[in-house]
Design an enzyme around this catalytic site. Structure first.
Site, PDB file in Angstrom:
ATOM      1  N   THR A 180       7.215  -5.261 -18.839  1.00  0.00           N
ATOM      2  CA  THR A 180       6.784  -4.184 -19.727  1.00  0.00           C
ATOM      3  C   THR A 180       7.548  -4.203 -21.047  1.00  0.00           C
ATOM      4  O   THR A 180       8.691  -4.674 -21.098  1.00  0.00           O
ATOM      5  CB  THR A 180       7.012  -2.832 -19.010  1.00  0.00           C
ATOM      6  OG1 THR A 180       6.853  -1.775 -19.947  1.00  0.00           O
ATOM      7  CG2 THR A 180       8.420  -2.724 -18.428  1.00  0.00           C
ATOM      8  N   ASP A 181       6.934  -3.627 -22.085  1.00  0.00           N
ATOM      9  CA  ASP A 181       7.643  -3.483 -23.362  1.00  0.00           C
ATOM     10  C   ASP A 181       8.776  -2.461 -23.274  1.00  0.00           C
ATOM     11  O   ASP A 181       9.622  -2.392 -24.166  1.00  0.00           O
ATOM     12  CB  ASP A 181       6.668  -3.107 -24.491  1.00  0.00           C
ATOM     13  CG  ASP A 181       5.878  -1.828 -24.242  1.00  0.00           C
ATOM     14  OD1 ASP A 181       6.081  -1.181 -23.190  1.00  0.00           O
ATOM     15  OD2 ASP A 181       5.066  -1.464 -25.117  1.00  0.00           O
ATOM     16  N   GLU A 182       8.785  -1.661 -22.204  1.00  0.00           N
ATOM     17  CA  GLU A 182       9.815  -0.615 -22.102  1.00  0.00           C
ATOM     18  C   GLU A 182      11.220  -1.180 -21.937  1.00  0.00           C
ATOM     19  O   GLU A 182      12.204  -0.453 -22.101  1.00  0.00           O
ATOM     20  CB  GLU A 182       9.510   0.321 -20.933  1.00  0.00           C
ATOM     21  CG  GLU A 182       8.220   1.074 -21.152  1.00  0.00           C
ATOM     22  CD  GLU A 182       8.011   2.185 -20.158  1.00  0.00           C
ATOM     23  OE1 GLU A 182       8.976   2.622 -19.517  1.00  0.00           O
ATOM     24  OE2 GLU A 182       6.864   2.611 -20.013  1.00  0.00           O
ATOM     25  N   LEU A 186       0.840  -1.204   0.000  1.00  0.00           N
ATOM     26  CA  LEU A 186       0.000   0.000   0.000  1.00  0.00           C
ATOM     27  C   LEU A 186       0.875   1.255   0.000  1.00  0.00           C
ATOM     28  O   LEU A 186       0.790   2.088   0.898  1.00  0.00           O
ATOM     29  CB  LEU A 186      -1.000   0.005   1.168  1.00  0.00           C
ATOM     30  CG  LEU A 186      -2.055  -1.110   1.155  1.00  0.00           C
ATOM     31  CD1 LEU A 186      -3.026  -0.959   2.320  1.00  0.00           C
ATOM     32  CD2 LEU A 186      -2.843  -1.132  -0.164  1.00  0.00           C
ATOM     33  N   SER A 227      14.933   0.228 -16.671  1.00  0.00           N
ATOM     34  CA  SER A 227      16.154  -0.557 -16.464  1.00  0.00           C
ATOM     35  C   SER A 227      16.001  -1.509 -15.281  1.00  0.00           C
ATOM     36  O   SER A 227      16.520  -2.634 -15.314  1.00  0.00           O
ATOM     37  CB  SER A 227      17.381   0.344 -16.296  1.00  0.00           C
ATOM     38  OG  SER A 227      17.226   1.183 -15.192  1.00  0.00           O
ATOM     39  N   LEU A 265       0.372  17.943 -22.257  1.00  0.00           N
ATOM     40  CA  LEU A 265       1.044  17.100 -23.242  1.00  0.00           C
ATOM     41  C   LEU A 265       2.550  17.347 -23.164  1.00  0.00           C
ATOM     42  O   LEU A 265       2.997  18.494 -23.290  1.00  0.00           O
ATOM     43  CB  LEU A 265       0.513  17.473 -24.637  1.00  0.00           C
ATOM     44  CG  LEU A 265       0.915  16.616 -25.807  1.00  0.00           C
ATOM     45  CD1 LEU A 265       0.378  15.190 -25.664  1.00  0.00           C
ATOM     46  CD2 LEU A 265       0.378  17.227 -27.108  1.00  0.00           C
ATOM     47  N   TYR A 266       3.327  16.286 -22.976  1.00  0.00           N
ATOM     48  CA  TYR A 266       4.787  16.444 -22.885  1.00  0.00           C
ATOM     49  C   TYR A 266       5.373  16.677 -24.280  1.00  0.00           C
ATOM     50  O   TYR A 266       5.037  15.934 -25.238  1.00  0.00           O
ATOM     51  CB  TYR A 266       5.450  15.174 -22.357  1.00  0.00           C
ATOM     52  CG  TYR A 266       5.185  14.830 -20.906  1.00  0.00           C
ATOM     53  CD1 TYR A 266       4.454  15.660 -20.062  1.00  0.00           C
ATOM     54  CD2 TYR A 266       5.691  13.643 -20.370  1.00  0.00           C
ATOM     55  CE1 TYR A 266       4.222  15.307 -18.745  1.00  0.00           C
ATOM     56  CE2 TYR A 266       5.471  13.285 -19.049  1.00  0.00           C
ATOM     57  CZ  TYR A 266       4.729  14.122 -18.247  1.00  0.00           C
ATOM     58  OH  TYR A 266       4.505  13.772 -16.943  1.00  0.00           O
ATOM     59  N   TYR A 280      13.214   3.401 -14.234  1.00  0.00           N
ATOM     60  CA  TYR A 280      12.107   2.427 -14.141  1.00  0.00           C
ATOM     61  C   TYR A 280      12.350   1.245 -15.074  1.00  0.00           C
ATOM     62  O   TYR A 280      12.375   0.092 -14.638  1.00  0.00           O
ATOM     63  CB  TYR A 280      10.762   3.101 -14.468  1.00  0.00           C
ATOM     64  CG  TYR A 280       9.679   2.095 -14.807  1.00  0.00           C
ATOM     65  CD1 TYR A 280       9.166   1.236 -13.832  1.00  0.00           C
ATOM     66  CD2 TYR A 280       9.178   1.975 -16.117  1.00  0.00           C
ATOM     67  CE1 TYR A 280       8.189   0.285 -14.146  1.00  0.00           C
ATOM     68  CE2 TYR A 280       8.204   1.032 -16.432  1.00  0.00           C
ATOM     69  CZ  TYR A 280       7.717   0.192 -15.444  1.00  0.00           C
ATOM     70  OH  TYR A 280       6.767  -0.745 -15.766  1.00  0.00           O
ATOM     71  N   HIS A 288      12.710  10.784 -22.997  1.00  0.00           N
ATOM     72  CA  HIS A 288      11.362  10.313 -23.373  1.00  0.00           C
ATOM     73  C   HIS A 288      11.390   9.324 -24.544  1.00  0.00           C
ATOM     74  O   HIS A 288      11.745   9.689 -25.663  1.00  0.00           O
ATOM     75  CB  HIS A 288      10.536  11.551 -23.767  1.00  0.00           C
ATOM     76  CG  HIS A 288       9.068  11.328 -23.805  1.00  0.00           C
ATOM     77  ND1 HIS A 288       8.173  12.356 -24.014  1.00  0.00           N
ATOM     78  CD2 HIS A 288       8.317  10.211 -23.659  1.00  0.00           C
ATOM     79  CE1 HIS A 288       6.944  11.883 -24.003  1.00  0.00           C
ATOM     80  NE2 HIS A 288       7.007  10.587 -23.785  1.00  0.00           N
ATOM     81  N   ASN A 292       0.326  10.510 -28.401  1.00  0.00           N
ATOM     82  CA  ASN A 292      -0.230  11.123 -27.191  1.00  0.00           C
ATOM     83  C   ASN A 292      -1.176  12.275 -27.549  1.00  0.00           C
ATOM     84  O   ASN A 292      -2.190  12.484 -26.885  1.00  0.00           O
ATOM     85  CB  ASN A 292       0.903  11.645 -26.301  1.00  0.00           C
ATOM     86  CG  ASN A 292       1.747  10.509 -25.749  1.00  0.00           C
ATOM     87  OD1 ASN A 292       1.292   9.367 -25.688  1.00  0.00           O
ATOM     88  ND2 ASN A 292       2.984  10.816 -25.359  1.00  0.00           N
ATOM     89  N   LYS A 315      13.102  -2.850 -14.407  1.00  0.00           N
ATOM     90  CA  LYS A 315      12.231  -3.924 -14.907  1.00  0.00           C
ATOM     91  C   LYS A 315      13.053  -4.896 -15.759  1.00  0.00           C
ATOM     92  O   LYS A 315      12.879  -6.118 -15.664  1.00  0.00           O
ATOM     93  CB  LYS A 315      11.075  -3.345 -15.723  1.00  0.00           C
ATOM     94  CG  LYS A 315      10.044  -2.579 -14.932  1.00  0.00           C
ATOM     95  CD  LYS A 315       9.329  -3.379 -13.858  1.00  0.00           C
ATOM     96  CE  LYS A 315       8.432  -4.457 -14.419  1.00  0.00           C
ATOM     97  NZ  LYS A 315       7.632  -5.114 -13.348  1.00  0.00           N
TER      98      LYS A 315
END
Ligand code: NAD
Ligand code: TDX
Length: 332
Positions: free
Chosen positions: A121-123, A35, A150, A204-205, A148, A274, A247, A152
């Protein structure tokens, strides 16, 4: 009756997975969840108490993990620090939870010889050019960009090593971007929906040309269960529903569905590093295991997701102020 240990079951995909299991199987579920800011007891509300139990604890707690793993039939590992932007602000919990946490689970499933499914993840594959006809497959080399992704990637490699060296009975799935109910409002789609609902403008980035490959969370979870039932030990399966959208297109669709002009958004600072585009080729999962996405079109899924956030303001309202304050500090 089979008992499934679901780590991270109070988070977005994990809570939807528990709900999917209740609706589609006869299993009993034990959720192990710390949590953190991303976990929410409310996401498990209304589920049958004789089939679902929440244990609040840390996947890095070896004693607790050992006890819970010993008592279950299969482990499905969703728990993670999951947000790229947070990993750029402070990578530390990503190292601990995603790497040490996965290691702790692997040691326990090794000790007790339990079936283990690892959610990734696909990342881990990095990104693709916008005009590249290629998509990620199970053979794409790992090339992660952020703290993140790396961590994973590192956790996936731990699983592969524990399969090969210790005979752990594991499978891995790498999925594209999920959307649906119970997603934390720090993430792209729920952030924009709740921005409009609270009188803010979507953000929007960068240029907004970045592409993500969207899949409804229920289609992801049906694929996970298919892999647990029919997948080959030691194999990796990519999960995706051919849902590529920029996006900018997604923000414009959200604005249209909420009755706003489709240019009523702000362009804000880009995310460092990004990733440009993700795209999944899920041929292996479809041909070898027979899975297909069943959710209707993205537009329909998005409309239903907007309806869910409109109807469940009490689930997200408390987090909105703090989430936006953290983004504002970074000009986002
Ligand atoms: P989330 O952030 O919504 O949920 C993560 C959950 O894990 C939370 O309930 C949190 O409390 C719990 N948790 C965090 N650290 C913990 C710890 N140390 N011990 C126990 N519990 C802990 O994440 P999500 O979007 O539901 O993602 C779930 C999994 O799916 C992650 O492994 C993520 O990498 C993967 N994934 C997500 C997506 C996506 O689009 N969201 C796509 C592909 C893969
Ligand atoms: O306000 C925003 N504006 C914006 O343009 C936010 C929050 C994001 N973005 C962009 C960044 C990405 O290109 O939208 C895209 C999606 O962003 P996120 O929701 O943060 O997702 P992403 O970084 O693609 O990662 C997600 O999919 C893969 C999940 O958060 C990961 O856990 C998963 O592994």
């Amino acid at each position: 009756m089979e008992t499934v240990l679901v780590t991270g079951g109070a988070g977005f995909i994990g809570a939807n997975f528990v709900r999917w299991l209740m609706a589609n199987t006869m299993t009993r579920v034990k959720v192990l969840d710390k949590l953190t800011y991303a976990g929410n007891r409310g996401s498990l509300e209304g589920l049958p108490a004789d089939r679902v139990e929440l244990v609040v604890g840390d996947i890095c707690d070896a004693g607790l993990v050992d006890t819970l793993v010993a008592a279950c039939d299969v482990v499905v590992h969703f728990a993670a620090e999951s947000h790229n932007d947070n990993s750029l602000r402070d990578p530390s919990p990503f190292i601990t939870t995603n790497l040490v946490g996965t290691y702790t689970l692997l040691q326990a499933v090794r000790t007790h010889d339990k079936r283990y499914h690892h959610i990734s993840t696909d990342e881990v594959y990095g990104d693709l050019d916008l005009d590249d006809p290629a998509k990620f497959t199970e053979h794409t080399p790992y090339n992660p960009s952020s703290p993140y992704s790396s961590t994973k990637a590192g956790s996936d490699l731990l699983v592969r090593a524990w399969v090969r060296s210790f005979g752990v009975r594991a499978t891995i799935s790498n999925c594209s971007n999920n959307y649906g109910p119970y997603q934390h409002i720090e993430k792209f789609i729920p952030r924009q929906i709740t921005n409009v609902l609270t009188g803010r403008r979507p953000k929007l980035y960068g240029t907004g040309e970045n592409v993500r490959d969207w899949i409804h969370v229920d289609d992801h979870n049906a694929a996970v269960w298919t892999i647990i039932q029919k997948g080959q030990i030691g194999q990796t399966y990519l999960i995706g529903a051919d849902g590529e959208k920029s996006n900018r297109e997604v923000i414009e669709e959200i604005l249209r569905l909420l009755g706003q002009p489709d240019d009523a958004y702000d362009m804000v600072a880009d995310r460092p590093g990004h990733d440009l585009r993700y795209a999944i080729d899920s041929t292996k999962l479809r041909t070898e295991l027979g899975w297909r996405p069943t959710y209707p079109s993205f537009a329909e899924g998005l409309a239903a997701t907007i309806g869910w956030y409109e109807a469940h303001e009490s689930w997200w309202a408390d987090a909105k102020q703090a989430t936006e304050a953290a983004y504002a500090k970074q000009g986002q």
